[in-house]
Design a protein around this motif. Sequence first.
Motif, PDB file in Angstrom:
ATOM      1  N   GLU D  75       0.845  -1.195   0.000  1.00 16.67           N
ATOM      2  CA  GLU D  75       0.000   0.000   0.000  1.00 16.67           C
ATOM      3  C   GLU D  75       0.880   1.245   0.000  1.00 16.67           C
ATOM      4  O   GLU D  75       1.985   1.186   0.518  1.00 16.67           O
ATOM      5  N   PRO D  76       0.447   2.382  -0.460  1.00 16.85           N
ATOM      6  CA  PRO D  76      -0.735   2.589  -1.277  1.00 16.85           C
ATOM      7  C   PRO D  76      -0.501   2.117  -2.706  1.00 16.85           C
ATOM      8  O   PRO D  76       0.614   2.213  -3.211  1.00 16.85           O
ATOM      9  N   LYS D  77      -1.549   1.604  -3.332  1.00 12.96           N
ATOM     10  CA  LYS D  77      -1.403   1.115  -4.695  1.00 12.96           C
ATOM     11  C   LYS D  77      -2.620   1.509  -5.525  1.00 12.96           C
ATOM     12  O   LYS D  77      -3.711   1.689  -4.983  1.00 12.96           O
ATOM     13  N   VAL D  78      -2.382   1.647  -6.804  1.00 11.87           N
ATOM     14  CA  VAL D  78      -3.430   2.125  -7.701  1.00 11.87           C
ATOM     15  C   VAL D  78      -3.508   1.170  -8.885  1.00 11.87           C
ATOM     16  O   VAL D  78      -2.489   0.684  -9.369  1.00 11.87           O
ATOM     17  N   ILE D  79      -4.717   0.884  -9.307  1.00 10.92           N
ATOM     18  CA  ILE D  79      -4.892   0.048 -10.488  1.00 10.92           C
ATOM     19  C   ILE D  79      -5.276   0.941 -11.649  1.00 10.92           C
ATOM     20  O   ILE D  79      -6.163   1.789 -11.515  1.00 10.92           O
ATOM     21  N   MET D  80      -4.609   0.756 -12.750  1.00 10.35           N
ATOM     22  CA  MET D  80      -4.892   1.564 -13.916  1.00 10.35           C
ATOM     23  C   MET D  80      -5.294   0.623 -15.041  1.00 10.35           C
ATOM     24  O   MET D  80      -4.537  -0.283 -15.396  1.00 10.35           O
ATOM     25  N   ALA D  81      -6.493   0.795 -15.571  1.00 10.44           N
ATOM     26  CA  ALA D  81      -6.942  -0.039 -16.683  1.00 10.44           C
ATOM     27  C   ALA D  81      -6.590   0.678 -17.973  1.00 10.44           C
ATOM     28  O   ALA D  81      -7.088   1.771 -18.239  1.00 10.44           O
ATOM     29  N   VAL D  82      -5.688   0.085 -18.749  1.00  6.25           N
ATOM     30  CA  VAL D  82      -5.204   0.755 -19.952  1.00  6.25           C
ATOM     31  C   VAL D  82      -5.865   0.138 -21.174  1.00  6.25           C
ATOM     32  O   VAL D  82      -5.759  -1.070 -21.409  1.00  6.25           O
ATOM     33  N   GLY D  83      -6.548   0.954 -21.937  1.00  2.82           N
ATOM     34  CA  GLY D  83      -7.162   0.479 -23.170  1.00  2.82           C
ATOM     35  C   GLY D  83      -8.596   0.050 -22.962  1.00  2.82           C
ATOM     36  O   GLY D  83      -9.035  -0.242 -21.840  1.00  2.82           O
ATOM     37  N   LEU D  84      -9.329   0.000 -24.070  1.00  2.00           N
ATOM     38  CA  LEU D  84     -10.747  -0.287 -23.978  1.00  2.00           C
ATOM     39  C   LEU D  84     -11.023  -1.681 -23.433  1.00  2.00           C
ATOM     40  O   LEU D  84     -11.993  -1.882 -22.713  1.00  2.00           O
ATOM     41  N   CYS D  85     -10.183  -2.635 -23.797  1.00  2.00           N
ATOM     42  CA  CYS D  85     -10.421  -3.997 -23.309  1.00  2.00           C
ATOM     43  C   CYS D  85     -10.401  -4.027 -21.798  1.00  2.00           C
ATOM     44  O   CYS D  85     -11.224  -4.665 -21.162  1.00  2.00           O
ATOM     45  N   ALA D  86      -9.421  -3.334 -21.224  1.00  2.00           N
ATOM     46  CA  ALA D  86      -9.302  -3.331 -19.775  1.00  2.00           C
ATOM     47  C   ALA D  86     -10.452  -2.551 -19.146  1.00  2.00           C
ATOM     48  O   ALA D  86     -10.847  -2.803 -18.019  1.00  2.00           O
ATOM     49  N   VAL D  87     -10.985  -1.580 -19.907  1.00  2.00           N
ATOM     50  CA  VAL D  87     -12.074  -0.776 -19.365  1.00  2.00           C
ATOM     51  C   VAL D  87     -13.371  -1.579 -19.403  1.00  2.00           C
ATOM     52  O   VAL D  87     -14.086  -1.682 -18.414  1.00  2.00           O
ATOM     53  N   SER D  88     -13.646  -2.177 -20.571  1.00  2.94           N
ATOM     54  CA  SER D  88     -14.967  -2.791 -20.685  1.00  2.94           C
ATOM     55  C   SER D  88     -14.955  -4.139 -21.388  1.00  2.94           C
ATOM     56  O   SER D  88     -15.940  -4.854 -21.378  1.00  2.94           O
ATOM     57  N   GLY D  89     -13.884  -4.470 -22.047  1.00  2.00           N
ATOM     58  CA  GLY D  89     -13.869  -5.715 -22.819  1.00  2.00           C
ATOM     59  C   GLY D  89     -13.838  -5.477 -24.308  1.00  2.00           C
ATOM     60  O   GLY D  89     -13.572  -6.393 -25.074  1.00  2.00           O
ATOM     61  N   CYS D  90     -14.128  -4.261 -24.750  1.00  2.00           N
ATOM     62  CA  CYS D  90     -14.007  -3.883 -26.151  1.00  2.00           C
ATOM     63  C   CYS D  90     -14.724  -4.879 -27.057  1.00  2.00           C
ATOM     64  O   CYS D  90     -15.813  -5.353 -26.716  1.00  2.00           O
ATOM     65  N   PHE D  92     -14.149  -7.824 -27.505  1.00  3.07           N
ATOM     66  CA  PHE D  92     -14.114  -9.198 -27.009  1.00  3.07           C
ATOM     67  C   PHE D  92     -15.176  -9.463 -25.956  1.00  3.07           C
ATOM     68  O   PHE D  92     -15.229 -10.541 -25.378  1.00  3.07           O
ATOM     69  N   GLN D  93     -15.983  -8.453 -25.671  1.00  2.33           N
ATOM     70  CA  GLN D  93     -17.016  -8.603 -24.643  1.00  2.33           C
ATOM     71  C   GLN D  93     -17.778  -9.919 -24.752  1.00  2.33           C
ATOM     72  O   GLN D  93     -18.081 -10.550 -23.752  1.00  2.33           O
ATOM     73  N   ASP D  94     -18.095 -10.300 -26.000  1.00  4.55           N
ATOM     74  CA  ASP D  94     -18.971 -11.451 -26.184  1.00  4.55           C
ATOM     75  C   ASP D  94     -18.233 -12.776 -26.187  1.00  4.55           C
ATOM     76  O   ASP D  94     -18.843 -13.826 -26.288  1.00  4.55           O
ATOM     77  N   CYS D  95     -16.870 -12.733 -26.129  1.00  4.00           N
ATOM     78  CA  CYS D  95     -16.120 -13.985 -26.195  1.00  4.00           C
ATOM     79  C   CYS D  95     -16.418 -14.834 -24.967  1.00  4.00           C
ATOM     80  O   CYS D  95     -16.634 -14.313 -23.876  1.00  4.00           O
ATOM     81  N   TYR D  96     -16.384 -16.141 -25.182  1.00  5.45           N
ATOM     82  CA  TYR D  96     -16.798 -17.005 -24.079  1.00  5.45           C
ATOM     83  C   TYR D  96     -15.821 -16.994 -22.924  1.00  5.45           C
ATOM     84  O   TYR D  96     -16.163 -17.282 -21.796  1.00  5.45           O
ATOM     85  N   ASN D  97     -14.564 -16.652 -23.212  1.00  8.39           N
ATOM     86  CA  ASN D  97     -13.568 -16.719 -22.146  1.00  8.39           C
ATOM     87  C   ASN D  97     -13.226 -15.346 -21.567  1.00  8.39           C
ATOM     88  O   ASN D  97     -12.243 -15.200 -20.871  1.00  8.39           O
ATOM     89  N   VAL D  98     -14.014 -14.348 -21.881  1.00  6.12           N
ATOM     90  CA  VAL D  98     -13.686 -13.008 -21.395  1.00  6.12           C
ATOM     91  C   VAL D  98     -14.700 -12.598 -20.340  1.00  6.12           C
ATOM     92  O   VAL D  98     -15.906 -12.680 -20.561  1.00  6.12           O
ATOM     93  N   MET D  99     -14.195 -12.197 -19.193  1.00 10.89           N
ATOM     94  CA  MET D  99     -15.097 -11.832 -18.098  1.00 10.89           C
ATOM     95  C   MET D  99     -15.505 -10.375 -18.158  1.00 10.89           C
ATOM     96  O   MET D  99     -16.390  -9.945 -17.436  1.00 10.89           O
TER      97      MET D  99
END
Lengths: 359, 632, 293, 150
Positions: D75-90, D92-99
């Motif tokens: 600590e302290p630590k920050v998570i940064m989601a870089v790129g659309l995939c990390a934000v929402s799945g881009c 690949f949203q519909d792929c079976y293996n993507v959460m």
Amino acid sequence: MAHRNLIPFGPQHPVLPEPIHFDLVTEDEKIVDAIPSISYVHRGLESLVEKRDFIDYVHVADRICGLCSFMHSMGYCQAVEEIMGVEVPERALYLRTIWAELSRLHSHIFWLGVAADAFGFESLFMQALRLREPVLDIFEETTGGRVILGASKVGGVRRDIDADSLAGIVKRLAKLRPELEELSTVFITDYSVKHRLCGVGYISKEDAYILGCVGPMARASGLDMDMRVIGYSAYKYLDVQPMVETAGDCYARCLVRIREMLHSIDLVREAIGKIPDGPVEVKVKGFPNGEYMSRIEQPRGEVIHYAKGNGSRFLQRFRVRVPTFSNIPAMIRILKGSEIADVPNIILTLDPCISCTER
Amino acid sequence: MMNALIFLILFPLFISLLALFLPRGMPGRKVIGTVANAVLCAVPIYLLFATLDQGPSYFRLESGFITTAMLVLEVLIAAYLIYLSVRAKRYLPVVLVVVQLVTMLGFEFVHGHSIQVEYSLFMDKFSIIMALIVGIIGSAICLYGFGYMPEYHHHYPEVKDRRNFFAFLMYLFLSAMFGIIFSNNIMWLFFFWEVTTLCSFLLIGYRDDNASRDSAFRALNMNLIGGVVFAFGIVYLFLSSGTMELDKLLLQDKGTVLLPAVCFAFAGLAKSAQFPFSSWLTGAMVAPTPVSALLHSSTMVKAGVYLILRVSPVMENTVAAQMLTLIGGVSFLVTAMIAISQSNAKKVLAYSTISNLGLIVACAGVNTDAAVWSALLLIIFHAVAKSLLFLCVGIIEYKLDSRDIEDMDFLIMRLPKLTAVMMVGMAGMFLAPFGMIISKFVTLKAFINANPFMAIILAYGSAATIFFWTKWMGKIISIRHGEHEVVEHRVSNWEWTTLGILAFATIAVCLAFPFISFHVIDPYLMELFNKAPIVDTFNILVIFVIMLGLLIILPLGLFFFAFVNRNYKRVGTYLGGANISDITFEGAMDAAQPIQIKSYYLEKFFGEERLFYVGVFVSLTLIFIMFGVAAI
Amino acid sequence: MNTIQEMFQSWGMVERAVAFILLAPLAGGLIAGIDRRVSARFQGRYGPPVLQPFYDVFKLMQKQRILVNKFQNFNILLFLLFTVFSGALFFMGVDLLLTIFSLALAGTFFVLAGFCVGSPFSHLGAEREIIQQVAYEPMVILLAVGMYQVTGSFKVAEIAQFQAPLILYLPGVFAGFLYILTIKFRKSPFDLSMSHHAHQEIVRGMTTEFSGPALAVIEIAHWYENVMLLGMVYLFFGFNPWLGLGVALLTYLFEIFIDMNYARFKWQLTFGSSWLFTAVAGVSNIIVLGLMR
Amino acid sequence: MAWFKRSPWILHYNATSCNGCDIEVIVSLTPLYDVERFGIINTGNPKHADILAVTGSVNEKSRQVLINLYEQMPEPKVIMAVGLCAVSGCVFQDCYNVMGGVDKVLPVDVYVPGCAARPESIIDGMLKACEILEEKYANRNKREKGEEHE
């Protein structure tokens, strides 16, 4: 001797830009065994063809890999076009070739940089990536992004490049070329680079053939294999020379890439010189019915895009056999018996693209 | 005073006979042993303080009867050795024994009547140092044996239980050692010398299986070669100069006694396992641990360097001395490098012993006041720390069923106290405030003045020494939480007592070294060189500061980190993000793999088979040159 | 400069030690900052602020303490303690050999810290660190030997005040020392055991398991060590303080230059070449001096 | 005084990215963008890092890796989601293996959009992350002080 270490190499590891895991079994620093484990980046996007329109799917194909994004969409488009019997205009073929060669160029420069980083030559890494930026600038001007996305489409390309820009590309590449040559000299002649590359990760011609190596990996071992000579796209009009080395070690693979990089610049210039006028796309009607395997030479080697349509909007099956996948058996072979210090070099001289491999 | 000397020689003999004939399991056997050991410690200490400010003393003893008795015993020993060798179908020892016996008997019959020995026994500061080492460390090892031997036989039921014989040999060994260090009569010295050869042979072969028989005969052969040359040296000495006394030897014309001196030095090299004889000591590890400890620290090998140090003034400023120095240097450097490639704990210790003795031999060859000063300190420090380490390894061997260093992972969690003791021993062998480094420090200075080339060998050898100790240290102190059972309670009190004494001694000799230096070593050097090296008091002060600092910081720090410091969060080790638990990761095929960590051995660089023959070849050449120049 | 030197000489041992303990981290941090800036310029970058190393250390101090085992930081503290101690000894002007042995002790504690956490990467780092230690140790001792041969004293103070230029007597030793300085400064091509650059096959080597304040301590210890090593370089030019200081700084620049121009060597070459170079340059120098006397 | 703003160290992990954003994260270290100007280093070791930059969406296998890495950061630590995939799945949203985006697994503090995210926006995100680091540090201090008062 029974003094064996078991080291987890990856999935998160600073020398690996992408997650792949090895159980490295070592004695002292010597690697006795390396067992790979993948699927850290498996998304399952091949099955996405069942949910996406075959025209829309180009955008997914683009995102198979961020380095050679254009190659994948181009391969996909070629496959679909062949199934549907679409005649792509000549200019579009030329444009595709130009982008494809530029992709190869930036991919190889990037590889040089990352390889330099892997053997601890930080300034070389920085210089290589500095020289990559002009290529990215060309991408940005011609396609709108630093990664070529959405440039290719079924039936041609989405945008044209005007004559001035084409001339500008030639001029910029002409300026880049001497700088790249200077960079390559370091790779070719520097003592410490040679120390890290020469004789490391040797694979013989026979082994390379049996284990199914492709791309620079195969060419560095003396296998004359380059899909560009089969003349897809506009390559049939261009003077393509496969770069072949015989030493079969990391150094040879490095040489192959350096020569290819410079050759790419020549090819782009030649293509720009020969590019005909005309439309860049044709209208596509109907749905694909049939199957085709398109073979393309990626920066990493031969990639196969297999598409099978059943006459509906959605393809029935889409499959990509990527070069990294075919090179992994060879990588495992050469990892055994090498040193821990060589692992990054060996992994990187494959120029692995895990996101392609696992899709 | 003379009685004390005779007592020291005869008392262990008496105890050894008691040990042989008192029935096992008799109540009070161990009590007698303990008392005997206490006496053996006490007498040398008494000697030390009784003669604190005195020079050497020489004692007359009616020698006729004793010499005859010794001769008879020698014949008996020879017969016994021949019997054993023939039974084992090995004929080289037979030849050697016969040659030696014929030489000695012939000499005795031809010249025996004309030998005039004025002083048979003597005692100076060097003898007292040796007596202290033999008395305290030797008896401590015997004490350890009380706890160790029952476990040994429990562990190896196939070995014939000859504990009485074992105890007999151990005390006989001590007796012979006292004989060696107090004899002024070279004939007597030779007799005791041969007794140690016999004892070591029998002790190494105690297990009586093929491996130990091989090792025992190798040790016998090499020591007999040394013995034969010793015998020739005696004959030549008498023929050329007519003397048979150690102190008179130094007064003779250097040219005439050079060859005998070289012969004695050669015998010393064989006994102290220098190249080319090093293999008998590394083979000797098959013996029970107390034997190895005894051979390596206080007896046997120390007898070798003792003799070399005694005769080295004769060789002063000759090519022979330079060769001796080089043999020591080569042994030091090469064995330190070989030790890197070994993973058998006892073998590492053995090579380290040879290495350190090499340094002592080199110091003896240089033979300046500073060099001898550091040689004596090396003898002391090495004896204490090395015996401690051997005894620790002996215990670990039974607790972990292995003597491989690689099986000592997380030792600190399984045998915490023992590990602490072992750390003291290892630190004593190479780390800064402890004894060995003080001596190396002085050795280096001595070498630069005398022979810069040796300083270079020392520089390289020290670097190699750091390697194998550090990685071993790192191995035993690595910590992994969970799963490890503490197996320490099974260590017997006999063993604890010994370890306690020796660990305390390791620290104590460092703290007491100014005293030792000033009151014991300096007077000896004054006799020998008329001057003693001046040690920078500031340096001693700094070493003390480090020493005391460590003694205070270590417990306090450990206490702080163990109990006080709670401001932390525990996480697993970094395993590339593939952790399943702290130490297991998700490997290929989804298998849960525990990490394995082993040390480096760098066989390609430091392999035994690669370096051993280099060492043998070089040292053989040097020995030939040594004899060549001495003969001319 | 001369007045500074005179002032320094007029001080007693305690004052000098205190001055070292207080000033060395400032100098060391500043050098590290300049190093990073210059390196960045070599690489065609702008680089961080010169005070960046201090920022890093301050930040690390504020981080949470995470541990793999309770005792792992103990060895690190001992490492710092003995590095400072040996540095202080050096600047007090006492025995050079003592300083070297004490520094080796500090190094040993650092290695033990790497071993004791029981993590594969820090273990590999520690093993490599010992290899490095074995590689440089002979040359460090030979440095003392050479200086003793020329000046007749092991005392740093006396060596520093030796009037003749030491470098003329000890060119080989100096060259050998420069060679192993690259190992000591943890610069490429010899940054095997732990690298300041992230992309290394054994992650961060020995420091892999050390984070937050412990990492800060390691960093500070390196500053002390670097200042002391530059002090050793100074000894070669002690006859002229300005020159000595200049050469010490130049040496550091030279090491940065080397760092920028080499790939990382493998341990075999690191070890072999160090011993060979030591043998050729250092040993021959010392033997020649021995013959001349 | 907190110093996180001046020396934020980054750990980069590719959850299931296509490499596009990965490369841009690496490129932001290089001469043209040179994030070391801000004292930013790519450490490659969770125990040294302040900011975890995740590229790509999360799948079954990378989920556990991400959690492990996050656990091992101090600590302290920050998570940064870089790129659309990390934000929402881009895409690949519909792929079976993507959460989906990284926020399905870890508390993301900074979202950097873009496919591929441009180095400029990544640098911007990093500097945002620095502020959040400072904030988190201040909060932690406050909390600790508060506990002391109680």
